[in-house]
Design an enzyme around this catalytic site. Sequence first.
Site, PDB file in Angstrom:
ATOM      1  N   TYR A   1      -4.804   6.542  14.899  1.00 22.19           N
ATOM      2  CA  TYR A   1      -3.444   5.993  14.736  1.00 22.19           C
ATOM      3  C   TYR A   1      -2.804   5.774  16.107  1.00 22.19           C
ATOM      4  O   TYR A   1      -2.264   4.697  16.411  1.00 22.19           O
ATOM      5  CB  TYR A   1      -2.599   6.976  13.907  1.00 22.19           C
ATOM      6  CG  TYR A   1      -1.132   6.639  13.810  1.00 22.19           C
ATOM      7  CD1 TYR A   1      -0.655   5.736  12.864  1.00 22.19           C
ATOM      8  CD2 TYR A   1      -0.200   7.247  14.656  1.00 22.19           C
ATOM      9  CE1 TYR A   1       0.704   5.438  12.776  1.00 22.19           C
ATOM     10  CE2 TYR A   1       1.162   6.956  14.566  1.00 22.19           C
ATOM     11  CZ  TYR A   1       1.608   6.055  13.620  1.00 22.19           C
ATOM     12  OH  TYR A   1       2.957   5.769  13.538  1.00 22.19           O
TER      13      TYR A   1
ATOM     14  N   SER B   1       0.852  -1.202   0.000  1.00 19.82           N
ATOM     15  CA  SER B   1       0.000   0.000   0.000  1.00 19.82           C
ATOM     16  C   SER B   1       0.882   1.244   0.000  1.00 19.82           C
ATOM     17  O   SER B   1       0.540   2.249  -0.627  1.00 19.82           O
ATOM     18  CB  SER B   1      -0.930   0.005   1.220  1.00 19.82           C
ATOM     19  OG  SER B   1      -0.184  -0.132   2.414  1.00 19.82           O
TER      20      SER B   1
ATOM     21  N   VAL C   1       8.470  15.780   7.368  1.00 22.82           N
ATOM     22  CA  VAL C   1       8.828  17.107   6.873  1.00 22.82           C
ATOM     23  C   VAL C   1      10.172  17.082   6.138  1.00 22.82           C
ATOM     24  O   VAL C   1      10.345  17.779   5.131  1.00 22.82           O
ATOM     25  CB  VAL C   1       8.822  18.138   8.029  1.00 22.82           C
ATOM     26  CG1 VAL C   1       9.913  17.843   9.067  1.00 22.82           C
ATOM     27  CG2 VAL C   1       8.948  19.546   7.501  1.00 22.82           C
TER      28      VAL C   1
ATOM     29  N   LYS D   1      -1.778   2.305  18.168  1.00 22.94           N
ATOM     30  CA  LYS D   1      -0.393   2.043  18.597  1.00 22.94           C
ATOM     31  C   LYS D   1      -0.371   1.696  20.086  1.00 22.94           C
ATOM     32  O   LYS D   1       0.296   0.739  20.505  1.00 22.94           O
ATOM     33  CB  LYS D   1       0.500   3.267  18.325  1.00 22.94           C
ATOM     34  CG  LYS D   1       0.843   3.483  16.852  1.00 22.94           C
ATOM     35  CD  LYS D   1       1.838   2.439  16.366  1.00 22.94           C
ATOM     36  CE  LYS D   1       2.144   2.606  14.888  1.00 22.94           C
ATOM     37  NZ  LYS D   1       2.855   1.456  14.312  1.00 22.94           N
TER      38      LYS D   1
HETATM   39  P1  NAD Z   1       6.015   3.122   5.564  1.00 20.49           P
HETATM   40  O1  NAD Z   1       4.641   3.499   5.146  1.00 20.49           O
HETATM   41  O2  NAD Z   1       7.134   3.376   4.615  1.00 20.49           O
HETATM   42  O3  NAD Z   1       6.058   1.583   5.999  1.00 20.49           O
HETATM   43  C1  NAD Z   1       4.924   0.845   6.390  1.00 20.49           C
HETATM   44  C2  NAD Z   1       4.847  -0.394   5.502  1.00 20.49           C
HETATM   45  O4  NAD Z   1       3.737  -1.195   5.934  1.00 20.49           O
HETATM   46  C3  NAD Z   1       4.602  -0.053   4.025  1.00 20.49           C
HETATM   47  O5  NAD Z   1       5.521  -0.775   3.219  1.00 20.49           O
HETATM   48  C4  NAD Z   1       3.174  -0.515   3.771  1.00 20.49           C
HETATM   49  O6  NAD Z   1       2.978  -0.947   2.428  1.00 20.49           O
HETATM   50  C5  NAD Z   1       3.032  -1.634   4.780  1.00 20.49           C
HETATM   51  N1  NAD Z   1       1.648  -1.902   5.195  1.00 20.49           N
HETATM   52  C6  NAD Z   1       0.706  -1.007   5.577  1.00 20.49           C
HETATM   53  N2  NAD Z   1      -0.434  -1.641   5.900  1.00 20.49           N
HETATM   54  C7  NAD Z   1      -0.200  -2.972   5.728  1.00 20.49           C
HETATM   55  C8  NAD Z   1      -0.994  -4.136   5.891  1.00 20.49           C
HETATM   56  N3  NAD Z   1      -2.269  -4.053   6.300  1.00 20.49           N
HETATM   57  N4  NAD Z   1      -0.443  -5.337   5.626  1.00 20.49           N
HETATM   58  C9  NAD Z   1       0.849  -5.429   5.195  1.00 20.49           C
HETATM   59  N5  NAD Z   1       1.641  -4.358   5.007  1.00 20.49           N
HETATM   60  C10 NAD Z   1       1.129  -3.142   5.281  1.00 20.49           C
HETATM   61  O7  NAD Z   1       6.299   3.872   6.963  1.00 20.49           O
HETATM   62  P2  NAD Z   1       7.560   3.832   7.928  1.00 20.49           P
HETATM   63  O8  NAD Z   1       7.876   5.245   8.262  1.00 20.49           O
HETATM   64  O9  NAD Z   1       8.617   2.940   7.407  1.00 20.49           O
HETATM   65  O10 NAD Z   1       6.903   3.190   9.237  1.00 20.49           O
HETATM   66  C11 NAD Z   1       7.228   1.895   9.730  1.00 20.49           C
HETATM   67  C12 NAD Z   1       6.584   1.745  11.094  1.00 20.49           C
HETATM   68  O11 NAD Z   1       7.132   2.711  11.994  1.00 20.49           O
HETATM   69  C13 NAD Z   1       5.071   1.975  11.103  1.00 20.49           C
HETATM   70  O12 NAD Z   1       4.486   1.061  12.003  1.00 20.49           O
HETATM   71  C14 NAD Z   1       4.938   3.386  11.625  1.00 20.49           C
HETATM   72  O13 NAD Z   1       3.685   3.606  12.246  1.00 20.49           O
HETATM   73  C15 NAD Z   1       6.082   3.446  12.611  1.00 20.49           C
HETATM   74  N6  NAD Z   1       6.534   4.813  12.912  1.00 20.49           N
HETATM   75  C16 NAD Z   1       7.225   5.532  11.986  1.00 20.49           C
HETATM   76  C17 NAD Z   1       7.666   6.834  12.307  1.00 20.49           C
HETATM   77  C18 NAD Z   1       8.480   7.670  11.358  1.00 20.49           C
HETATM   78  O14 NAD Z   1       8.972   8.738  11.770  1.00 20.49           O
HETATM   79  N7  NAD Z   1       8.685   7.244  10.110  1.00 20.49           N
HETATM   80  C19 NAD Z   1       7.362   7.395  13.560  1.00 20.49           C
HETATM   81  C20 NAD Z   1       6.638   6.614  14.469  1.00 20.49           C
HETATM   82  C21 NAD Z   1       6.260   5.315  14.146  1.00 20.49           C
HETATM   83  C1  UD2 Z   2       5.121  13.040  13.721  1.00 16.62           C
HETATM   84  C2  UD2 Z   2       4.712  11.799  12.938  1.00 16.62           C
HETATM   85  C3  UD2 Z   2       3.296  11.444  13.223  1.00 16.62           C
HETATM   86  C4  UD2 Z   2       3.039  11.323  14.715  1.00 16.62           C
HETATM   87  C5  UD2 Z   2       3.483  12.620  15.410  1.00 16.62           C
HETATM   88  C6  UD2 Z   2       3.378  12.447  16.930  1.00 16.62           C
HETATM   89  C7  UD2 Z   2       5.895  11.653  10.825  1.00 16.62           C
HETATM   90  C8  UD2 Z   2       5.849  11.865   9.361  1.00 16.62           C
HETATM   91  N1  UD2 Z   2       4.820  12.046  11.510  1.00 16.62           N
HETATM   92  O1  UD2 Z   2       4.388  14.155  13.272  1.00 16.62           O
HETATM   93  O2  UD2 Z   2       3.052  10.187  12.614  1.00 16.62           O
HETATM   94  O3  UD2 Z   2       3.767  10.229  15.211  1.00 16.62           O
HETATM   95  O4  UD2 Z   2       4.865  12.884  15.109  1.00 16.62           O
HETATM   96  O5  UD2 Z   2       3.829  13.558  17.579  1.00 16.62           O
HETATM   97  O6  UD2 Z   2       6.842  11.127  11.368  1.00 16.62           O
HETATM   98  N2  UD2 Z   2       5.637  20.850   8.334  1.00 16.62           N
HETATM   99  C9  UD2 Z   2       5.779  21.998   7.561  1.00 16.62           C
HETATM  100  N3  UD2 Z   2       5.688  21.876   6.212  1.00 16.62           N
HETATM  101  C10 UD2 Z   2       5.451  20.687   5.577  1.00 16.62           C
HETATM  102  C11 UD2 Z   2       5.304  19.513   6.391  1.00 16.62           C
HETATM  103  C12 UD2 Z   2       5.409  19.640   7.760  1.00 16.62           C
HETATM  104  O7  UD2 Z   2       5.993  23.109   8.098  1.00 16.62           O
HETATM  105  O8  UD2 Z   2       5.377  20.650   4.348  1.00 16.62           O
HETATM  106  C13 UD2 Z   2       5.769  20.994   9.798  1.00 16.62           C
HETATM  107  C14 UD2 Z   2       4.613  20.402  10.580  1.00 16.62           C
HETATM  108  O9  UD2 Z   2       3.556  21.329  10.701  1.00 16.62           O
HETATM  109  C15 UD2 Z   2       5.294  20.108  11.915  1.00 16.62           C
HETATM  110  C16 UD2 Z   2       6.731  19.738  11.508  1.00 16.62           C
HETATM  111  O10 UD2 Z   2       6.904  20.235  10.197  1.00 16.62           O
HETATM  112  O11 UD2 Z   2       5.331  21.268  12.709  1.00 16.62           O
HETATM  113  C17 UD2 Z   2       6.987  18.231  11.525  1.00 16.62           C
HETATM  114  O12 UD2 Z   2       5.960  17.601  10.752  1.00 16.62           O
HETATM  115  P1  UD2 Z   2       5.944  16.017  10.434  1.00 16.62           P
HETATM  116  O13 UD2 Z   2       4.662  15.758   9.739  1.00 16.62           O
HETATM  117  O14 UD2 Z   2       7.205  15.630   9.768  1.00 16.62           O
HETATM  118  O15 UD2 Z   2       6.003  15.333  11.858  1.00 16.62           O
HETATM  119  P2  UD2 Z   2       5.121  15.535  13.187  1.00 16.62           P
HETATM  120  O16 UD2 Z   2       6.126  15.662  14.290  1.00 16.62           O
HETATM  121  O17 UD2 Z   2       4.113  16.576  13.056  1.00 16.62           O
END
Ligand code: NAD
Ligand code: UD2
Length: 306
Positions: free
Chosen positions: A144, A35, A188, A148
Amino acid sequence: MAEILVTGGAGFIGSHLVDALLAAGHGVCVLDNLSMGKRSNLPLDNPRLRFIEGDVADAAQVEQAMAGCDAVAHLAAVASVQASVDDPAATHQSNFIGTLNVCEAMRRHGVRRVLYASSAAIYGNNGEGLAIDEDTPKAPLTPYAVDKLASEQYLDFYRRQHGLEPAVFRFFNIFGPRQDPSSPYSGVISIFTQRAQQGQPISVFGDGEQTRDFFYVGDLIELLLQGLFGEVVEQPVNVGWNQAVSLKQLLAEIGALCGGLPPVTHLPARAGDIRHSRADNVRLRAHYRLPQQTPLREGLRQLLGL
Ligand code: NAD
Ligand code: UD2
């Protein structure tokens, strides 16, 4: 060598973990419904990689993927908070039922160790402006975050009842190559770097003085490997550096690396946006060997392919 199931392994964080596991000689099974993930994130020609295009919400597919595995990294989720606000029932299937299916399949197959990707989102606005520690009262404000937190609690139930060994990590803001910049709610850094490279205008929501605790994906992977193979850590741990970087500082770094910035526009702050988010990482440092920190500029350089 072990066989590791990585759910969500075709995504941003998951695919880096898959690379590291394969490089260490392990076998990997990826279960991902694509997805958000991409086949191109995976080294599909590696004979130690088994890829199943399937859904964690489908118990039979999780069961099939679990067969022969020694441990699980459960990363599959709809990572967009906004998607969960728009369609809570659909995202609940991936973000909560998926976890339950993983726990049940582990119980049936006698698999104990599971790494879980939780999020700072479970704290809501509590602890805002302070270094947030793990005991900060939980305030999940979105579907979300609710999923979690509920997933963490189910993992703890399976730990007490069935001897599972969950390693729960609460990620703050992870960044690096392969993070998808395509939605306005993407990380961001992925948005700003793509726009800077393409010369497209950048929108800052608010005054740009808001701060985040950015963590490079390569550093995260070193921790995740310890979560899979190291000592059992029963309590959830925050993943952050306890460092505040403002969007203004971030833009200055990106500008320095790209030889300037496209036009930067300030729009009103997003409703509910957290002003300052920073992790207390005392527990992380007590239980895990912290990698040497990849400086923000170096992480950005990797992301920009410089
Ligand atoms: P991502 O969207 O790149 O990875 C998530 C993956 O899960 C994708 O490959 C997607 O295709 C797959 N997926 C989604 N729904 C599914 C389903 N029902 N069955 C099988 N596969 C499915 O995002 P990411 O940033 O790599 O996030 C990985 C994990 O870390 C997630 O659980 C996310 O919530 C968590 N997380 C990420 C961040 C961040 O800053 N990136 C912060 C907090 C938590
Ligand atoms: C992060 C996580 C979110 C949740 C949250 C919990 C990501 C992508 N999102 O949100 O899933 O866990 O933390 O606290 O990791 N911004 C701009 N311009 C843009 C995009 C973003 O100014 O084009 C700002 C946004 O308003 C925020 C900051 O950048 O103030 C960070 O945004 P984000 O979406 O990367 O992450 P965050 O911390 O809001």
